[in-house]
Design a protein around this motif. Sequence first.
Motif, PDB file in Angstrom:
ATOM      1  N   GLN A 128       0.632  -1.084  -0.081  1.00  0.00           N
ATOM      2  CA  GLN A 128      -0.112   0.277   0.323  1.00  0.00           C
ATOM      3  C   GLN A 128       0.917   1.409   0.167  1.00  0.00           C
ATOM      4  OE1 GLN A 128      -2.728   0.018   3.614  1.00  0.00           O
ATOM      5  NE2 GLN A 128      -3.956  -1.581   2.388  1.00  0.00           N
ATOM      6  N   LEU A 129       1.820   1.010   1.088  1.00  0.00           N
ATOM      7  CA  LEU A 129       2.363   2.545   0.427  1.00  0.00           C
ATOM      8  C   LEU A 129       3.565   3.196  -0.756  1.00  0.00           C
ATOM      9  CD1 LEU A 129       4.813   1.959   4.725  1.00  0.00           C
ATOM     10  CD2 LEU A 129       2.557   3.932   3.729  1.00  0.00           C
ATOM     11  N   LYS A 130       4.073   1.225  -1.022  1.00  0.00           N
ATOM     12  CA  LYS A 130       4.625   1.355  -2.688  1.00  0.00           C
ATOM     13  C   LYS A 130       3.927   2.311  -3.311  1.00  0.00           C
ATOM     14  CE  LYS A 130       8.298  -2.115  -2.504  1.00  0.00           C
ATOM     15  NZ  LYS A 130       8.532  -3.238  -3.189  1.00  0.00           N
ATOM     16  N   ALA A 131       2.251   2.029  -3.428  1.00  0.00           N
ATOM     17  CA  ALA A 131       1.415   2.413  -4.878  1.00  0.00           C
ATOM     18  C   ALA A 131       0.998   3.574  -4.046  1.00  0.00           C
ATOM     19  CB  ALA A 131      -0.028   1.359  -4.950  1.00  0.00           C
ATOM     20  N   GLU A 132       1.326   4.757  -2.698  1.00  0.00           N
ATOM     21  CA  GLU A 132       0.965   5.719  -2.488  1.00  0.00           C
ATOM     22  C   GLU A 132       2.301   6.517  -2.547  1.00  0.00           C
ATOM     23  OE1 GLU A 132       0.055   8.510   1.197  1.00  0.00           O
ATOM     24  OE2 GLU A 132      -0.471   6.187   1.312  1.00  0.00           O
ATOM     25  N   VAL A 133       3.965   6.418  -2.315  1.00  0.00           N
ATOM     26  CA  VAL A 133       4.494   6.936  -3.087  1.00  0.00           C
ATOM     27  C   VAL A 133       4.763   7.103  -4.662  1.00  0.00           C
ATOM     28  CG1 VAL A 133       6.639   6.394  -3.450  1.00  0.00           C
ATOM     29  CG2 VAL A 133       6.116   6.143  -1.197  1.00  0.00           C
ATOM     30  N   GLU A 134       3.678   5.888  -5.106  1.00  0.00           N
ATOM     31  CA  GLU A 134       3.902   5.718  -6.701  1.00  0.00           C
ATOM     32  C   GLU A 134       2.505   6.308  -7.196  1.00  0.00           C
ATOM     33  OE1 GLU A 134       5.087   4.661 -10.299  1.00  0.00           O
ATOM     34  OE2 GLU A 134       5.916   4.156  -8.747  1.00  0.00           O
ATOM     35  N   LYS A 135       1.786   6.902  -6.465  1.00  0.00           N
ATOM     36  CA  LYS A 135       0.766   8.084  -6.852  1.00  0.00           C
ATOM     37  C   LYS A 135       1.414   9.109  -6.725  1.00  0.00           C
ATOM     38  CE  LYS A 135      -2.371   8.162  -4.052  1.00  0.00           C
ATOM     39  NZ  LYS A 135      -4.086   8.038  -2.734  1.00  0.00           N
ATOM     40  N   TYR A 136       2.251   9.941  -5.779  1.00  0.00           N
ATOM     41  CA  TYR A 136       2.790  11.065  -5.626  1.00  0.00           C
ATOM     42  C   TYR A 136       4.236  11.376  -6.192  1.00  0.00           C
ATOM     43  CZ  TYR A 136      -0.971  11.432  -1.822  1.00  0.00           C
ATOM     44  OH  TYR A 136      -2.075  11.156  -1.297  1.00  0.00           O
ATOM     45  N   LYS A 137       4.473  10.526  -7.219  1.00  0.00           N
ATOM     46  CA  LYS A 137       5.257  10.730  -7.549  1.00  0.00           C
ATOM     47  C   LYS A 137       5.543  12.013  -8.513  1.00  0.00           C
ATOM     48  CE  LYS A 137       8.928   7.880 -11.014  1.00  0.00           C
ATOM     49  NZ  LYS A 137       8.549   7.074 -12.504  1.00  0.00           N
ATOM     50  N   ASP A 138       4.366  12.721  -8.856  1.00  0.00           N
ATOM     51  CA  ASP A 138       4.366  13.562  -9.861  1.00  0.00           C
ATOM     52  C   ASP A 138       5.314  15.028  -8.658  1.00  0.00           C
ATOM     53  OD1 ASP A 138       3.587  12.286 -12.156  1.00  0.00           O
ATOM     54  OD2 ASP A 138       1.557  12.658 -11.542  1.00  0.00           O
ATOM     55  N   CYS A 139       5.130  14.710  -7.720  1.00  0.00           N
ATOM     56  CA  CYS A 139       5.551  15.640  -6.459  1.00  0.00           C
ATOM     57  C   CYS A 139       6.759  15.753  -6.441  1.00  0.00           C
ATOM     58  CB  CYS A 139       3.882  16.080  -5.420  1.00  0.00           C
ATOM     59  SG  CYS A 139       2.500  16.425  -6.278  1.00  0.00           S
ATOM     60  N   GLN A 142      12.975  16.214  -7.573  1.00  0.00           N
ATOM     61  CA  GLN A 142      13.595  16.052  -8.595  1.00  0.00           C
ATOM     62  C   GLN A 142      12.691  15.895 -10.116  1.00  0.00           C
ATOM     63  OE1 GLN A 142      15.469  12.042  -8.041  1.00  0.00           O
ATOM     64  NE2 GLN A 142      16.814  12.264  -9.876  1.00  0.00           N
ATOM     65  N   VAL A 143      11.633  14.843 -10.030  1.00  0.00           N
ATOM     66  CA  VAL A 143      10.735  14.879 -11.452  1.00  0.00           C
ATOM     67  C   VAL A 143      10.271  16.217 -11.871  1.00  0.00           C
ATOM     68  CG1 VAL A 143       8.905  14.290 -12.555  1.00  0.00           C
ATOM     69  CG2 VAL A 143      10.083  12.378 -10.230  1.00  0.00           C
ATOM     70  N   VAL A 144       9.882  17.260 -11.529  1.00  0.00           N
ATOM     71  CA  VAL A 144       9.627  18.396 -11.038  1.00  0.00           C
ATOM     72  C   VAL A 144      11.013  19.330 -11.834  1.00  0.00           C
ATOM     73  CG1 VAL A 144       8.587  21.174  -9.855  1.00  0.00           C
ATOM     74  CG2 VAL A 144       7.629  18.729  -9.722  1.00  0.00           C
ATOM     75  N   GLU A 145      11.785  18.812 -10.905  1.00  0.00           N
ATOM     76  CA  GLU A 145      13.021  19.587 -11.993  1.00  0.00           C
ATOM     77  C   GLU A 145      13.412  19.185 -13.810  1.00  0.00           C
ATOM     78  OE1 GLU A 145      15.773  22.515 -11.884  1.00  0.00           O
ATOM     79  OE2 GLU A 145      14.638  22.448 -10.687  1.00  0.00           O
ATOM     80  N   GLU A 146      13.047  17.701 -13.360  1.00  0.00           N
ATOM     81  CA  GLU A 146      13.223  17.038 -15.203  1.00  0.00           C
ATOM     82  C   GLU A 146      12.407  17.767 -15.834  1.00  0.00           C
ATOM     83  OE1 GLU A 146      13.207  12.816 -14.074  1.00  0.00           O
ATOM     84  OE2 GLU A 146      15.281  13.087 -13.175  1.00  0.00           O
ATOM     85  N   ILE A 147      11.235  18.021 -15.213  1.00  0.00           N
ATOM     86  CA  ILE A 147      10.175  18.924 -16.153  1.00  0.00           C
ATOM     87  C   ILE A 147      10.650  20.069 -16.433  1.00  0.00           C
ATOM     88  CG2 ILE A 147       7.568  19.352 -15.974  1.00  0.00           C
ATOM     89  CD1 ILE A 147       7.645  16.784 -15.049  1.00  0.00           C
ATOM     90  N   ARG A 148      11.098  20.609 -15.510  1.00  0.00           N
ATOM     91  CA  ARG A 148      11.050  22.678 -16.061  1.00  0.00           C
ATOM     92  C   ARG A 148      12.338  22.374 -16.674  1.00  0.00           C
ATOM     93  NH1 ARG A 148      10.684  24.283 -10.216  1.00  0.00           N
ATOM     94  NH2 ARG A 148       8.209  24.554  -9.258  1.00  0.00           N
TER      95      ARG A 148
END
Length: 172
Positions: A128-139, A142-148
């Motif tokens: 369940q925790l892995k699924a929750e982490v995956e859900k918030y991956k967009d926030c 590091q991912v946000v910086e790559e998108i910028r």
Amino acid sequence: MKFFQHFIMKIFKHTKDVFQLKDLEKIAPKEKGITAMSVKEVLQSLVDDGMVDCERIGTSNYYWAFPSKALHARKHKLEVLESQLSDGSQKHASLQKSIEKAKIGRCETEERTRLAKELSSLRDQREQLKAEVEKYKDCDPQVVEEIRQANKVAKEAANRWTGMYYNNADKL
């Protein structure tokens, strides 16, 4: 092909003789209806399978297959299979003994049952925790910086192309 192999093997077994290829190319069409063109191919496949022996003597190849060879081959294969069966039976018995030994130390107690349930619930919680982490991956910062960075590169490329168009527009 197997059909023709069977007929050529019959020729060898009935005659119990040694042949050259040219002899078989004459005999096979007469006795068994095999085309002379396919005799060489069929004979070579029999040699490759070990059902017919071939020996080069001088400039000629001689072919033979005696019934005793097939019997010896079957006996050898039987011995190999019996050996494999014996090994498999021994391995099976050994594994059964290992299972029995493992069962001795694992009697079902209340503590063991409780620990197994706890382990199961912890594994479910981890999933369940892995699924929750995956859900918030967009926030993820590091991912946000790559998108910028990707947006910045795209903007610069767009400005280069539009700038080239406007700078060259007066030449048109």
